[in-house]
Design a protein around this motif. Structure first.
Motif, short mmCIF file in Angstrom:
data_model
loop_
_atom_site.label_atom_id
_atom_site.label_comp_id
_atom_site.label_asym_id
_atom_site.label_seq_id
_atom_site.Cartn_x
_atom_site.Cartn_y
_atom_site.Cartn_z
N THR A 79 35.37 27.58 41.44
CA THR A 79 35.60 29.12 40.59
C THR A 79 35.85 28.14 39.41
O THR A 79 36.43 27.79 38.84
CB THR A 79 36.83 29.77 40.95
N THR A 80 34.67 28.51 38.11
CA THR A 80 35.46 28.24 36.56
C THR A 80 35.52 28.76 36.22
O THR A 80 36.18 30.35 35.90
CB THR A 80 34.01 28.37 36.16
N VAL A 81 37.37 28.56 35.36
CA VAL A 81 38.97 29.17 35.04
C VAL A 81 38.53 28.57 33.59
O VAL A 81 39.00 29.54 32.55
CB VAL A 81 40.28 28.56 35.70
N ARG A 82 37.84 27.74 32.80
CA ARG A 82 37.60 28.08 31.43
C ARG A 82 36.05 27.02 31.24
O ARG A 82 36.18 26.14 31.55
CB ARG A 82 38.22 27.05 30.50
N LYS A 83 35.83 27.62 29.91
CA LYS A 83 34.58 26.74 30.29
C LYS A 83 34.73 26.73 28.34
O LYS A 83 35.02 27.16 28.01
CB LYS A 83 32.86 27.76 30.35
#
Length: 422
Positions: free
Chosen positions: A101-105
């Motif tokens: 799960t991407t939590v910061r980009k």
């Protein structure tokens, strides 16, 4: 009073009651009284994937292996992956239960391996995913303690070790050297502002198990696991590694040797608490060799033994045990002093993996070294040499002299190379 009036009056009171509740909740939130802080996990593991380079495909496979392996990872361990691949924007993902799960980009590319970027990223992860203890995996390119250009600070050559990170807006690659990484870790704090002493650091990178690197990081991690030699591009098998990340390594720190039998390399696990004793014993060895060796540089035999790196036909990163064993055989080091030193090394090296040959692009001559329990120490060391003043310089430049810049490392200063004539 009409029914409409009565309803209006009751709705008005209800509105005021709801508004009051919202205000009270808001005030409580500000005070923190009704906020349940996130429960610290047992361990948060930060995995740095520095793949904005020619290892991108292999490191993307590592990332997919991490995701697959997380299906067997205990729920009380946070695996947080910093992923920076070639032609892609950096992002941070929480990997668990077989998914990511991407939590910061970020909307722009940047160097993730500058000291400022690395500290900012790691501190954000620690604050967002607090834990009772922390650990870090670094995967990407590595070159031990070798000298090279470091464009973080200057365009002249510096000691570098981990990277290399490119930026779409620049052709310059960024490495972070180990003294700089140590500075990053020294400034990393728990959410409460306390220093972090990590459970382990795993370098899935070539040549990173050097005594200089280990000593530089000794104050920030309990154990260091890393290859002494080169490691093939695919690196560790994270399908197998990730489920182990919940293990209590104090029960058996040898479990930190994350390479299976299929991977041919030399690697080891270090107990950093033993490094001070090893430093003292190494200093005694060097001074005894100095007193018995007419060669003022004290290392006249070291090139006859194990090397893990060769640059422009010059050996670099020698097996620390093999160097001293050669001096025992030559008569410039007593057997008793060597055995005392070897006992200190045995306390430092928890476990080691051996290979008679490993994949190499570094000009290693395997005919010069037979790997066995007697000759192989599981740890490399810089030994200064006449010739490094020109041959280790990058692309013919003379800005960096290896015999000088090795003293960026605490080990090289404390072990006594200056007193021995360097």
């Amino acid at each position: 009073m009409t029914i409409t009036t009565i309803l209006y009056s009751k709705m008005k009171k209800l509105f005021y009651l709801i508004t009051l509740c919202i205000i009270l909740i808001a005030c409580s939130s500000d005070d923190g009284d009704n906020i349940t802080p996130p429960q610290p996990a047992a361990r948060t593991v930060i995995a740095f994937i520095s793949g904005d380079n020619n290892l991108a495909d292999s490191l993307n496979s590592d990332y997919n292996e991490m995701i697959a392996g997380s299906a067997k990872l205990s729920s009380d361990v946070n695996l947080i992956v910093v992923n920076d691949l070639k032609n892609k924007l950096p992002f941070i993902a929480k990997v668990s239960d077989g998914t990511a799960t991407t939590v910061r980009k970020w909307d722009n590319d940047f160097y993730v391996t500058t000291p400022d970027s690395m500290l900012s990223i790691m501190q954000w992860i620690v604050n967002t995913y607090p834990a009772k203890e922390y650990a870090t995996i670094f995967t990407g390119h590595g070159n031990g303690s070798r000298q090279m250009r470091d464009t973080v600070q200057t365009d002249i050559h510096r000691i570098y070790a981990y990277g290399i990170d490119y930026n779409t807006s620049s052709n310059d690659g960024i490495w972070i050297n180990i003294p700089s990484l140590a500075a990053v870790l020294s400034n990393l704090k728990t959410p409460e502002g306390l220093p972090i002493y990590q459970e382990f650091i795993f370098f899935d990178c070539c040549n990173m198990q050097t005594v200089e690197n280990a000593y530089e990081l000794r104050n920030y991690t309990k154990y260091i696991s890393a290859p002494v030699s080169e490691v093939a591009a695919e690196g560790a098998n994270y399908n197998e590694v990730v489920p182990l990340l919940s293990y209590n390594f104090d029960n058996d720190p040898s479990q930190l040797l994350f390479y299976n039998d299929k991977i041919k390399l030399c690697a080891s696990v270090i107990d950093t608490d033993a490094l001070e004793r090893l430093l003292d014993a190494t200093r005694n060895v060097l001074y005894e060799i100095k007193s018995n060796d007419s060669d003022s540089n004290t290392t006249s035999l070291r090139y006859q033994g194990a090397i893990y790196y060769s640059h422009i036909h010059n050996p670099f990163l020698h097996d620390i045990q093999n160097v001293f064993l050669n001096h025992v055989e030559n008569g410039t080091l007593s057997e008793s002093t060597f055995q005392t030193w070897k006992n200190c090394l045995a306390q430092t090296i928890i476990t080691k993996k051996m290979a008679t040959k490993w994949p190499t692009s570094l000009g290693i001559d395997f005919n010069a070294f037979t790997v066995n329990d007697e000759t192989y120490g599981g740890l490399s060391m810089i030994t200064p040499r006449y010739g490094y003043d020109y041959s280790v310089a990058y692309q013919g430049s003379k800005e960096l002299l290896a015999n000088n810049y090795m003293f960026d490392y605490e080990w090289c200063n404390k072990v006594g190379w200056h007193d021995l004539g360097w």
